[in-house]
Write a protein that holds these residues in place. Sequence first.
Motif, mmCIF file in Angstrom:
data_model
loop_
_atom_site.group_PDB
_atom_site.id
_atom_site.type_symbol
_atom_site.label_atom_id
_atom_site.label_comp_id
_atom_site.label_asym_id
_atom_site.label_seq_id
_atom_site.Cartn_x
_atom_site.Cartn_y
_atom_site.Cartn_z
ATOM 1 N N SER A 50 27.430 75.275 13.176
ATOM 2 C CA SER A 50 28.122 76.396 13.818
ATOM 3 C C SER A 50 29.513 76.629 13.252
ATOM 4 O O SER A 50 30.125 77.653 13.542
ATOM 5 C CB SER A 50 28.208 76.176 15.331
ATOM 6 O OG SER A 50 29.009 75.050 15.630
ATOM 7 N N HIS A 57 26.413 81.701 11.658
ATOM 8 C CA HIS A 57 25.980 82.241 12.938
ATOM 9 C C HIS A 57 24.468 82.062 13.062
ATOM 10 O O HIS A 57 23.771 81.757 12.085
ATOM 11 C CB HIS A 57 26.305 83.738 13.021
ATOM 12 C CG HIS A 57 27.742 84.026 13.320
ATOM 13 N ND1 HIS A 57 28.249 84.012 14.597
ATOM 14 C CD2 HIS A 57 28.781 84.337 12.503
ATOM 15 C CE1 HIS A 57 29.534 84.315 14.563
ATOM 16 N NE2 HIS A 57 29.886 84.510 13.301
ATOM 17 N N ARG A 58 23.962 82.269 14.279
ATOM 18 C CA ARG A 58 22.512 82.256 14.443
ATOM 19 C C ARG A 58 21.876 83.365 13.608
ATOM 20 O O ARG A 58 20.805 83.186 13.033
ATOM 21 C CB ARG A 58 22.138 82.414 15.918
ATOM 22 C CG ARG A 58 20.639 82.464 16.162
ATOM 23 C CD ARG A 58 20.302 82.398 17.640
ATOM 24 N NE ARG A 58 20.638 81.091 18.185
ATOM 25 C CZ ARG A 58 20.527 80.782 19.475
ATOM 26 N NH1 ARG A 58 20.120 81.692 20.339
ATOM 27 N NH2 ARG A 58 20.846 79.576 19.895
ATOM 28 N N TRP A 110 37.270 81.106 15.578
ATOM 29 C CA TRP A 110 35.936 80.609 15.893
ATOM 30 C C TRP A 110 35.694 80.843 17.387
ATOM 31 O O TRP A 110 36.632 80.785 18.177
ATOM 32 C CB TRP A 110 35.872 79.108 15.572
ATOM 33 C CG TRP A 110 34.517 78.497 15.796
ATOM 34 C CD1 TRP A 110 33.498 78.437 14.914
ATOM 35 C CD2 TRP A 110 34.047 77.879 16.992
ATOM 36 N NE1 TRP A 110 32.415 77.816 15.470
ATOM 37 C CE2 TRP A 110 32.728 77.463 16.768
ATOM 38 C CE3 TRP A 110 34.606 77.648 18.261
ATOM 39 C CZ2 TRP A 110 31.958 76.826 17.735
ATOM 40 C CZ3 TRP A 110 33.859 77.020 19.224
ATOM 41 C CH2 TRP A 110 32.547 76.608 18.958
ATOM 42 N N THR A 115 29.253 83.785 21.930
ATOM 43 C CA THR A 115 28.361 84.282 20.881
ATOM 44 C C THR A 115 26.968 83.709 21.152
ATOM 45 O O THR A 115 26.828 82.810 21.987
ATOM 46 C CB THR A 115 28.838 83.858 19.476
ATOM 47 O OG1 THR A 115 28.697 82.439 19.328
ATOM 48 C CG2 THR A 115 30.286 84.251 19.243
ATOM 49 N N ARG A 172 33.457 82.525 10.927
ATOM 50 C CA ARG A 172 32.883 81.282 10.398
ATOM 51 C C ARG A 172 32.958 81.311 8.880
ATOM 52 O O ARG A 172 33.247 82.349 8.287
ATOM 53 C CB ARG A 172 31.447 81.099 10.877
ATOM 54 C CG ARG A 172 31.339 81.267 12.388
ATOM 55 C CD ARG A 172 30.172 80.615 13.004
ATOM 56 N NE ARG A 172 30.058 80.985 14.415
ATOM 57 C CZ ARG A 172 29.076 80.603 15.204
ATOM 58 N NH1 ARG A 172 28.108 79.825 14.741
ATOM 59 N NH2 ARG A 172 29.045 80.984 16.475
ATOM 60 N N THR A 218 17.487 85.788 11.775
ATOM 61 C CA THR A 218 17.946 85.181 13.018
ATOM 62 C C THR A 218 16.968 84.092 13.415
ATOM 63 O O THR A 218 15.759 84.334 13.508
ATOM 64 C CB THR A 218 18.024 86.222 14.148
ATOM 65 O OG1 THR A 218 18.888 87.290 13.739
ATOM 66 C CG2 THR A 218 18.567 85.600 15.430
#
Length: 503
Positions: free
Chosen positions: A373, A377-378, A28, A344, A32, A388
């Motif tokens: 998180s 991920h975003r 991490w 990240t 993820r 996104t």
Amino acid sequence: MHAIEALAGQTTRLVPVIICGGAGTRLWPVSREAFPKPLMRLEDGQSLLQKTFLRACRLPGVSEIMIVTNRETYFLAKDDCRETGVDDVTVGFVLEPVARNTAPAIGAAALAVRERHGDDATMLVLPADHLIHDLDAFEAAVARAAQAAQAGRIVTFGIAPTRPETGYGYIEVDAPIASAAIHDVSRFVEKPSADIAEMYVHGRKHLWNAGMFCFRPDVILDALDTHASAVSGPIAQAVARAARAQSDDGYSIELDPMSFKHAENVSIDYAVMERASNVAVVPCDIGWSDIGSWQAISELTKPDTAGNRVQGAVSLHDVENCFIRGETRMIGALGIHDLIIVDTPDALLVASRDRAEDVKQIVARLKTDGHQSCKLHRTVHRPWGTYTVLEEGERFKMKRIVVKPGASLSLQMHHHRSEHWIVVSGCAEAQCGDRVIALQPNESTYIPAGDKHRLTNPGVLDLVLIEVQCGEYLGEDDIVRFQDMYGRLPELAPAPQPATQIA
């Protein structure tokens, strides 16, 4: 006969089975739950799964590769294999509805291999998240293992220890190790203390457990029946009731969820290897690494004169012995030493180098706190492309959506939010209720809450659009699907309530 020639001359089929799962919590914030370690890209642009896939394709006589992965990461794993450009190997997928460790995964794969190729096939089980640098030595080790497997042995692969490693499991044999011989396994030792690991380095009776295996389907299934009936019974039902699909380039076997969830959550090492009497080990020197921590990842990058290893845009001053990895932002570091820094878009890790193994504690805390998180991920990958999250606040969220050529989102509806789509590049086909409209760049459409809608990319280039959501609840679980080309149609559930909103 040379070992590689022996492998090529086998009369039985060699079927590599790649186990592609695990959360990779020690890596991490790049790894993820929804984007696990095997899908991570290394500096050369290839993922660990792609490297494992190509390594398996290189073995003589291989015409089919089976990959065991989670249903939610199936499309990512399939895309990774397709990107390699290999088109002369059949790729099959065994899809797990939930994670149940390696014993159920391997058992399900063994049933699938037996179904397709019979009991006398040779299964080569490979983790998707390891690196092997000496491919010729790997092929030779596989050839020796395959011969022993055909004789009825359950074969594992052992690496001669080069340092007192406390994070690995060890394989103990009775006699001093000879590299060309197959050895009977006396016992397995899980992550010894530092002083015992030091003894193992010099004792010539212990090997690192590489987590790779070779056996016939009937042999491993008999062992599971004998030593782990809490695994073998449920997986037999899960495979028998599985949904099967065939395509021009491969197949999928989607295990029955109701059966598979009853399989015991246990590793193949504990379920079989530590209990069976016919276990053997092939000692091998293949340039192996399990890439289990940021310390291991850092060693893949050449250090500068101060011992720093950097990836991405980094500016350093008075920095020593650090590993720094960035993605999009410039990272400046001043007056630090012995640190791991991984950046990240939505999470930053700063850790002491000697605590690299403990990153999983951060993930455990995030999971306890319910922070997304640890899972996402975003930028989130979907079968049709990615989205996104650009910005979000009370009652609104903005996303950048990319839809692959020819792909389509599900026909769906939201109870609590409306959406506004603005095309940035490419062309879109938007269905809202009974209307279907074509959209070009700088054109938009509005989707009221409660209306059935679907977004399709009919073009040959990526479709990029901005989605603006407004409403009392913006959670990803406020989706009711009516049609879906990717098999994501669960039973209809009650609408989510705003009071249960997730961040």
